[in-house]
Structures are given as C-alpha cells and as structure tokens.
Scaffold this active site. Sequence first.
Site, PDB file in Angstrom:
ATOM      1  N   ASN A 158       0.872  -1.177   0.000  1.00  0.00           N
ATOM      2  CA  ASN A 158       0.000   0.000   0.000  1.00  0.00           C
ATOM      3  C   ASN A 158       0.907   1.224   0.000  1.00  0.00           C
ATOM      4  O   ASN A 158       1.503   1.546   1.020  1.00  0.00           O
ATOM      5  CB  ASN A 158      -0.884  -0.043   1.256  1.00  0.00           C
ATOM      6  CG  ASN A 158      -1.701   1.210   1.443  1.00  0.00           C
ATOM      7  OD1 ASN A 158      -1.783   2.047   0.549  1.00  0.00           O
ATOM      8  ND2 ASN A 158      -2.316   1.337   2.609  1.00  0.00           N
ATOM      9  N   LYS A 196       0.049   4.253  -0.269  1.00  0.00           N
ATOM     10  CA  LYS A 196      -0.608   5.426   0.339  1.00  0.00           C
ATOM     11  C   LYS A 196      -0.386   6.652  -0.551  1.00  0.00           C
ATOM     12  O   LYS A 196      -0.398   6.514  -1.766  1.00  0.00           O
ATOM     13  CB  LYS A 196      -0.095   5.620   1.774  1.00  0.00           C
ATOM     14  CG  LYS A 196      -0.227   4.335   2.594  1.00  0.00           C
ATOM     15  CD  LYS A 196       0.015   4.524   4.066  1.00  0.00           C
ATOM     16  CE  LYS A 196      -0.138   3.178   4.771  1.00  0.00           C
ATOM     17  NZ  LYS A 196      -0.050   3.284   6.220  1.00  0.00           N
ATOM     18  N   HIS A 201      -9.469   1.205   4.897  1.00  0.00           N
ATOM     19  CA  HIS A 201      -8.214   1.371   5.632  1.00  0.00           C
ATOM     20  C   HIS A 201      -8.455   2.328   6.795  1.00  0.00           C
ATOM     21  O   HIS A 201      -9.233   3.278   6.671  1.00  0.00           O
ATOM     22  CB  HIS A 201      -7.135   1.919   4.683  1.00  0.00           C
ATOM     23  CG  HIS A 201      -5.769   1.889   5.299  1.00  0.00           C
ATOM     24  ND1 HIS A 201      -5.367   2.808   6.225  1.00  0.00           N
ATOM     25  CD2 HIS A 201      -4.749   1.025   5.146  1.00  0.00           C
ATOM     26  CE1 HIS A 201      -4.128   2.516   6.612  1.00  0.00           C
ATOM     27  NE2 HIS A 201      -3.726   1.435   5.969  1.00  0.00           N
ATOM     28  N   GLU A 211      -6.833   4.711   7.895  1.00  0.00           N
ATOM     29  CA  GLU A 211      -6.576   6.123   7.586  1.00  0.00           C
ATOM     30  C   GLU A 211      -7.778   6.741   6.876  1.00  0.00           C
ATOM     31  O   GLU A 211      -8.075   7.926   7.066  1.00  0.00           O
ATOM     32  CB  GLU A 211      -5.292   6.244   6.740  1.00  0.00           C
ATOM     33  CG  GLU A 211      -4.063   5.990   7.608  1.00  0.00           C
ATOM     34  CD  GLU A 211      -2.847   5.450   6.881  1.00  0.00           C
ATOM     35  OE1 GLU A 211      -2.794   5.499   5.633  1.00  0.00           O
ATOM     36  OE2 GLU A 211      -1.935   4.961   7.576  1.00  0.00           O
ATOM     37  N   GLU A 268      -5.426  -5.011  10.613  1.00  0.00           N
ATOM     38  CA  GLU A 268      -4.424  -3.973  10.833  1.00  0.00           C
ATOM     39  C   GLU A 268      -4.743  -3.212  12.117  1.00  0.00           C
ATOM     40  O   GLU A 268      -5.566  -2.277  12.091  1.00  0.00           O
ATOM     41  CB  GLU A 268      -4.417  -2.983   9.659  1.00  0.00           C
ATOM     42  CG  GLU A 268      -4.104  -3.607   8.332  1.00  0.00           C
ATOM     43  CD  GLU A 268      -3.515  -2.593   7.367  1.00  0.00           C
ATOM     44  OE1 GLU A 268      -2.430  -2.857   6.839  1.00  0.00           O
ATOM     45  OE2 GLU A 268      -4.114  -1.526   7.178  1.00  0.00           O
ATOM     46  N   GLY A 294       2.487   2.084  10.853  1.00  0.00           N
ATOM     47  CA  GLY A 294       3.486   3.135  10.724  1.00  0.00           C
ATOM     48  C   GLY A 294       4.180   3.497  12.023  1.00  0.00           C
ATOM     49  O   GLY A 294       4.837   4.531  12.115  1.00  0.00           O
ATOM     50  N   SER A 347       3.372  -2.288  10.383  1.00  0.00           N
ATOM     51  CA  SER A 347       4.809  -2.354  10.679  1.00  0.00           C
ATOM     52  C   SER A 347       5.452  -3.688  10.307  1.00  0.00           C
ATOM     53  O   SER A 347       6.373  -4.148  10.987  1.00  0.00           O
ATOM     54  CB  SER A 347       5.076  -2.007  12.152  1.00  0.00           C
ATOM     55  OG  SER A 347       4.649  -0.680  12.434  1.00  0.00           O
TER      56      SER A 347
HETATM   57  P1  PGA Z   1       2.878   0.170   7.647  1.00  0.00           P
HETATM   58  O1  PGA Z   1       1.391   0.395   7.029  1.00  0.00           O
HETATM   59  O2  PGA Z   1       3.383  -1.122   7.037  1.00  0.00           O
HETATM   60  O3  PGA Z   1       3.655   1.373   7.174  1.00  0.00           O
HETATM   61  O4  PGA Z   1       2.737   0.087   9.105  1.00  0.00           O
HETATM   62  C1  PGA Z   1       0.524  -0.691   6.860  1.00  0.00           C
HETATM   63  C2  PGA Z   1      -0.768  -0.205   6.258  1.00  0.00           C
HETATM   64  O5  PGA Z   1      -1.230   0.886   6.606  1.00  0.00           O
HETATM   65  O6  PGA Z   1      -1.368  -0.908   5.411  1.00  0.00           O
END
Ligand code: PGA
Length: 249
Positions: free
Chosen positions: A9, A11, A93, A95, A163, A169, A209
């Site tokens: 992803n 983003k 997601h 976010e 997640e 992140g 992560s």
């Molecule tokens: P990350 O993000 O691997 O940077 O923690 C995962 C995600 O949001 O899908």
Amino acid sequence: MRRKLAAGNWKMNGIGADLAEFEALARAHPRPDCEILICPPASLLHRAAEAASDTPIAVGGQDCHSEAKGAHTGDISAAMLRDAGASHVILGHSERRADHDERSEDVRAKARAAISEGLTAIICLGESLAEREAANTLDIIAGQMSSSIPDMVTGENLVIAYEPVWAIGTGKVPTLEQIGEVHDSIRAMLEARFGQDIGGAVRLLYGGSVKPSNADEIFAVSNVDGALVGGASLKAADFSGIICALENS
Ligand code: PGA
C-alpha cells in the site's frame, strides 16, 4: 490451499520515477511462489499497470466510491480503477476511516461496488490502542466484520487485512499470540457466515509495521496468508525481503 499474498500500500507516495521499483521487484521475483500486489496512488495506476504488464505484479487501488459514476468531485469508481488496470482495491483502511469518516456501512457499499465490477476487495479491520487496552479487540473486529463485509462473497473476491490501528506506521507490532488470536477468530466468523468452503478460502493478511526483519515470524502464525505492507513496500529491496519470507513460509 490459499495462495499467499504480499500486498503493498503506497498510500500518498509515489510519482512516475518511482515506477522503477516495479522493474526492480519484477527482476527479483520473475516466478514468485505467492501473489504480489502493489496499490499505488490513483494518479500512477495506469502507468503502474503498464509497468507491471508481462510481470507477475498485480496493481490495485486504495479506495473507490460506492457508486458507478456521477457528481462526486475527487472520487474514483470501481469501474475507473478497473479501466486503469487494477484487479484489487483496498477498502476501509483505518486512515480512510479516520480522515474521511468512513463507517463500516460505507465500506460495505464500496465493497459491493468493487466486487460487482470484478475487483477483489481487500477490506481492512483493526482496533485502536484504547480498544486493545480495554480488552475489546475481538468484539470490535466482530462488529467491523459484520458491518463491512457484503453478502456476495466468494473465496476469491474478498481478502481481509487485520491492521491494528496502533501498529500502522509506528514500528509497534502485536505479539504473535495476539495476531493469531484475531486471525483465528476472523476465520471462524467467516466460516460461520459463509460456510467452510468460502470462509476457508478468503485470504487473511496481517498489516502494521511488517518489515523484512519480522516477516518470517508473522508468516508462521496460523491463518496469516500474507501481509498488507505500507512503508516497507515503497522500496523494492525491502518489499522483496518480505516476499521472500512469504515464499518460504
Ligand atoms: P505500515 O502500514 O506497514 O507502514 O505500518 C501498513 C498499512 O497501513 O497498510
């Protein structure tokens, strides 16, 4: 047998020059033992699909609207994603749930639109830190599952990504026991709702992560069929380490 999936992803990252990562990834994995998917920003989707043609890499979107077309400035429909070369779309997601107030009911409507258009919906679920600390994780996941997932599921057209919001992140990862507990309970809920054949065929990704250094142990957890990777999917060298771990799991 569920085919393993390494999904990246990107983003809101990536411009044309970053498509070089596709070439590097395809060079490193000409015949992968798992599916590889990258979801770049919508602006790159068409070029990414071209860069990925003749490689084992699939491309996907990061969101879609629940309607096919119309007066929705700035939005993108499932048909548009498909037309640009996407085979998958990430939905719900955390976010988007946080930044755009997406509720599980919105996610379900988007998933219906995506699946009707022939896309595989990757529906994201996960608890906040407060919910984890209050020992509410399994209830939160159960609620998100029943409200976000439409009825029209075959084993193929749905992927679920667990997640934990607090792991995205942040470099923080749940314990392997915590990951296993949630994945086993998602599997049980899928089988209860859709039956063993369909519920047993849906792939479950862990996200939050994931890095080359922790991928091996995460992929050894029961009912983890791959990963949804943010930061570590941006560079082919990092993502490749995760793909290798998945191939060897
Ligand atoms: P990350 O993000 O691997 O940077 O923690 C995962 C995600 O949001 O899908």
